[in-house]
Design an enzyme around this catalytic site. Structure first.
Site, PDB file in Angstrom:
ATOM      1  N   ASP A 197      16.739   0.619  31.914  1.00  0.00           N
ATOM      2  CA  ASP A 197      17.281   0.074  30.665  1.00  0.00           C
ATOM      3  C   ASP A 197      17.393  -1.446  30.684  1.00  0.00           C
ATOM      4  O   ASP A 197      18.450  -2.010  30.371  1.00  0.00           O
ATOM      5  CB  ASP A 197      18.655   0.670  30.367  1.00  0.00           C
ATOM      6  CG  ASP A 197      18.659   2.177  30.373  1.00  0.00           C
ATOM      7  OD1 ASP A 197      17.640   2.757  30.001  1.00  0.00           O
ATOM      8  OD2 ASP A 197      19.681   2.771  30.759  1.00  0.00           O
ATOM      9  N   GLU A 242      17.147   6.389  19.362  1.00  0.00           N
ATOM     10  CA  GLU A 242      18.160   5.714  20.163  1.00  0.00           C
ATOM     11  C   GLU A 242      17.595   4.397  20.703  1.00  0.00           C
ATOM     12  O   GLU A 242      16.468   4.008  20.381  1.00  0.00           O
ATOM     13  CB  GLU A 242      18.595   6.600  21.334  1.00  0.00           C
ATOM     14  CG  GLU A 242      17.476   6.941  22.313  1.00  0.00           C
ATOM     15  CD  GLU A 242      17.918   7.907  23.395  1.00  0.00           C
ATOM     16  OE1 GLU A 242      18.999   8.526  23.250  1.00  0.00           O
ATOM     17  OE2 GLU A 242      17.184   8.056  24.388  1.00  0.00           O
TER      18      GLU A 242
END
Length: 335
Positions: free
Chosen positions: A50, A225
């Site tokens: 991420d 998302e």
């Protein structure tokens, strides 16, 4: 929860047309390496999921931040040329705050934004000690390396919807600040809308009302998302991931609008553009998760791919894209 660090040092912007049907096989980002494109990696060959990107004051070094791992709560690395990256240099958020559950104090999908010349805000997801749900916290620092100091309480929660994750900041033309997040509805078999809400000048106090930008459609595999919003030349580009992060279908798409609060139209770009709206990995690799951006004329982006080429169990290493082009509502990887 994955995060395609569309750490777009965005130097650009785009638009497109949504197709409700499943697209044909897209050009996959990692495949572009073989075609002489601008996708390279892994540039951080370690577990660095991420990734979030920032270029402080518009000058090197670049900073990237990752989800918690054995390297720290929010490990960070730097690069002076966006080619060679250091290993992990430290932990930017060693203390995520008293509101975070001590039973699971990990931090997910951090995003760092520069609010003033010497003021930085980090947004991050963690489990709340109060109710066990995912909430979004904020922490501040005078330097991009931190250590960031957390606020005493989370800045936004939504227990009824399943919690909220994947916070990302955005500065609109004129300087207005916003926070975006995803409602983690898939944890309860519900929808996964992405919202935006204005922020105060400090970069972490919510103001006004939240506005829904998009939600999941059948073509999204049940989930949207890891959003990252970018503005360029009249268009707002909302990059997001779709499908489940622990499958090879996990990919990156985008939607466009002429207004920061929408309405947004999901884009089905054509493969002849070497579209960025494509599965971020080849068939034997999982695509990236969430994203962040930095803009100018072109976009530099970072993302992660599964180290073992199958799932997240062995960790996720960081890859990057240089020269992602945004033009008239179309995002394309130079190839």
């Amino acid at each position: 929860m994955v995060s395609f660090a569309l750490a777009l040092a965005v130097f650009g912007s785009a638009s497109a047309v949504f197709s409700a049907s499943t697209p044909t096989d897209p050009v996959r980002l990692r495949d572009l390496v073989k075609r002489g494109g601008t996708v390279t990696g892994p540039v951080l060959p370690l577990n660095f999921p991420d990734p979030a990107l920032i270029l402080p004051n518009g000058q090197a070094p670049w900073y990237v931040y990752s989800t918690s791992s054995s390297h720290g709560k929010v490990p960070y690395a730097t690069s002076h040329d966006f080619k060679t990256w250091t290993g992990v240099k430290g932990d930017a958020l060693p203390n995520p705050g008293s509101w975070v559950s001590p039973l699971n104090p990990a931090v997910w999908a951090p995003d760092v934004r520069q609010i003033t010349s010497t003021g930085y805000v980090m947004y991050y997801t963690a489990f709340s000690a109060a109710n066990g749900n995912h909430c979004i916290g904020a922490a501040t620092s005078s330097t991009p390396a931190g250590p960031f100091k957390p606020q005493a309480d989370p800045i936004v929660c939504d227990a009824s919807g399943g919690g909220i994750i994947d916070a990302s900041g955005f500065e609109a033309p004129g300087g207005a600040l916003y926070l975006l997040w995803k409602v983690d509805g898939n944890s309860k078999g519900k929808s996964t809308p992405i919202f935006i809400q204005p922020l105060g000048a400090n970069g972490y106090t919510l103001q006004g009302k939240a506005t829904q930008l998009i939600t999941n459609d059948p073509v999204d595999g049940g989930i949207v998302e890891a959003q990252s919003l970018v503005y360029w030349d009249g268009f707002y580009y909302l990059f997001f991931s779709s499908n489940h992060y622990n499958t090879l279908k996990y990919d990156i798409s985008y939607a466009i609008s002429k207004s920061v609060t929408g309405p947004y139209t999901k884009v089905q770009a054509h493969t002849r553009h070497c579209s960025f709206q494509a599965n971020a990995g080849p068939r034997d690799r999982k695509g990236p998760p969430s994203s962040t951006c930095w803009v100018d004329k072109y976009v530099n982006a970072v993302f992660h791919n599964d180290i073992n080429g199958k799932n997240v169990s062995a960790g996720r290493s960081m890859w990057q894209i240089t020269g992602l082009t945004l033009s008239n509502g179309i995002a394309s990887v130079n190839c």
